[in-house]
Scaffold this active site. Sequence first.
Site, mmCIF file in Angstrom:
data_model
loop_
_atom_site.group_PDB
_atom_site.id
_atom_site.type_symbol
_atom_site.label_atom_id
_atom_site.label_comp_id
_atom_site.label_asym_id
_atom_site.label_seq_id
_atom_site.Cartn_x
_atom_site.Cartn_y
_atom_site.Cartn_z
ATOM 1 N N LYS A 54 85.328 6.219 -83.185
ATOM 2 C CA LYS A 54 84.653 6.342 -84.580
ATOM 3 C C LYS A 54 83.169 6.033 -84.598
ATOM 4 O O LYS A 54 82.674 6.103 -85.388
ATOM 5 C CB LYS A 54 85.301 4.961 -85.491
ATOM 6 C CG LYS A 54 86.860 5.177 -85.706
ATOM 7 C CD LYS A 54 87.054 4.040 -86.619
ATOM 8 C CE LYS A 54 88.542 3.798 -86.722
ATOM 9 N NZ LYS A 54 89.063 2.660 -87.404
ATOM 10 N N ARG A 81 86.344 -0.766 -67.790
ATOM 11 C CA ARG A 81 86.304 0.481 -67.020
ATOM 12 C C ARG A 81 85.638 1.697 -68.127
ATOM 13 O O ARG A 81 85.927 1.582 -69.196
ATOM 14 C CB ARG A 81 87.406 1.267 -66.324
ATOM 15 C CG ARG A 81 87.210 2.723 -65.792
ATOM 16 C CD ARG A 81 88.212 3.308 -65.324
ATOM 17 N NE ARG A 81 88.243 2.555 -63.939
ATOM 18 C CZ ARG A 81 89.083 2.943 -62.804
ATOM 19 N NH1 ARG A 81 89.875 3.970 -62.870
ATOM 20 N NH2 ARG A 81 89.054 2.164 -61.768
ATOM 21 N N HIS A 83 82.157 -0.340 -58.264
ATOM 22 C CA HIS A 83 83.508 -0.755 -58.517
ATOM 23 C C HIS A 83 83.642 -2.231 -57.746
ATOM 24 O O HIS A 83 84.652 -1.946 -56.709
ATOM 25 C CB HIS A 83 84.340 0.444 -58.040
ATOM 26 C CG HIS A 83 85.718 0.547 -58.520
ATOM 27 N ND1 HIS A 83 86.346 -0.941 -59.273
ATOM 28 C CD2 HIS A 83 86.776 1.355 -58.525
ATOM 29 C CE1 HIS A 83 87.701 -0.530 -59.529
ATOM 30 N NE2 HIS A 83 87.945 0.655 -59.311
ATOM 31 N N ARG A 140 96.152 2.298 -61.142
ATOM 32 C CA ARG A 140 96.007 1.021 -60.136
ATOM 33 C C ARG A 140 95.126 -0.267 -60.608
ATOM 34 O O ARG A 140 95.660 -1.309 -60.866
ATOM 35 C CB ARG A 140 95.398 1.397 -58.780
ATOM 36 C CG ARG A 140 96.150 1.272 -57.682
ATOM 37 C CD ARG A 140 95.416 2.387 -56.759
ATOM 38 N NE ARG A 140 95.224 3.623 -57.428
ATOM 39 C CZ ARG A 140 95.930 4.613 -57.519
ATOM 40 N NH1 ARG A 140 97.254 4.583 -56.768
ATOM 41 N NH2 ARG A 140 95.520 5.567 -58.218
ATOM 42 N N THR A 141 93.879 0.509 -61.059
ATOM 43 C CA THR A 141 93.051 -0.798 -61.373
ATOM 44 C C THR A 141 93.380 -1.573 -62.664
ATOM 45 O O THR A 141 93.775 -2.925 -62.798
ATOM 46 C CB THR A 141 91.496 -0.132 -61.495
ATOM 47 O OG1 THR A 141 91.446 0.422 -60.350
ATOM 48 C CG2 THR A 141 90.545 -1.377 -61.737
#
Length: 304
Positions: free
Chosen positions: A80, A101, A129, A51-52
């Site tokens: 890396k 995120r 959030h 969703r986000t």
Amino acid sequence: MRSVIDILDLTVEEIDELVKCALDIISNPSNYSEKLKGKKLATLFFEPSTRTRLSFEAAMYELGGNVLSVSDQKASSASKGESVADTAKVISCYADIIAMRHPKEGAPYVASKNASIPVINAGDGGHNHPTQTLADILTIYREKGRLTDLTIGLCGDLKFGRTVHSLINAMARYSNIKFVLISPKELVLPSYVVSDVLDKNNIEYKVTTDLESVMGELDVLYMTRVQQERFFNEEDYLRLKDSYILTPEKLLDAKIDLTIMHPLPRVNEISVAIDDDPRAAYFKQVLNGKYMRMALILKLLGEM
Ligand code: NCD
């Protein structure tokens, strides 16, 4: 450079402005379809999301902009050993705004301190959030017609649920909001949220393990998933995951105009038998999230 890492980075007035802008986008989408022509959003998602990420990307496309996307940490230079700070500096050379995120609390904050473009926190570990909260606020506003004088029940994983932490921070600033905190004892709201937000601002709240006993008091019921990925052992997760399952029988005492919300993904917390109940607002919440992200991107790029 203005970034949004915490919902408190936005004042109540700014949130109200974003709601107004989102409502205008809903009524007049064509006025916005070319607004961000030539601009690029980079979505950097180092944790699972459907969703986000897609809602940020859909938001940018609907504003006429373009998207650059990293959706798999293993496929990016982070694997890396590149630091979040360096990644932020590099992405600043390609894009106009970043949505990030990250499993580590504070990573989007570090990115914002090193980027030369705005950074939006799209969820950092069990912490915050803010854009889910913007989606939640527009949903409450559209369902209830107000953001004041509400009793809000938060149910499930209040310990690790970052959407809960941001929502409490945001709604505590509106007048006459009461919270009912419903969770197993092991998953109660972190004490820093209780002391820094609820106690500090003299917010009325009640703590219980029993959802049915408080059902009749609630104007909004916000169900959440037990956050499996934040548990240290599988055994505890399995014991707690089905602590609350909302079924039509459990709604017998609920108000006729209750608003039932969930940030999704749902696992077992809400029976599908409730999906057609007019009080179910969780799929509307998804759509509202796209409109609020459109408004926020416009604001941070100086186009609102
Ligand atoms: C939430 C999250 O990622 O914190 N999902 C979302 O963004 N809609 C809730 C969750 O994962 O349970």
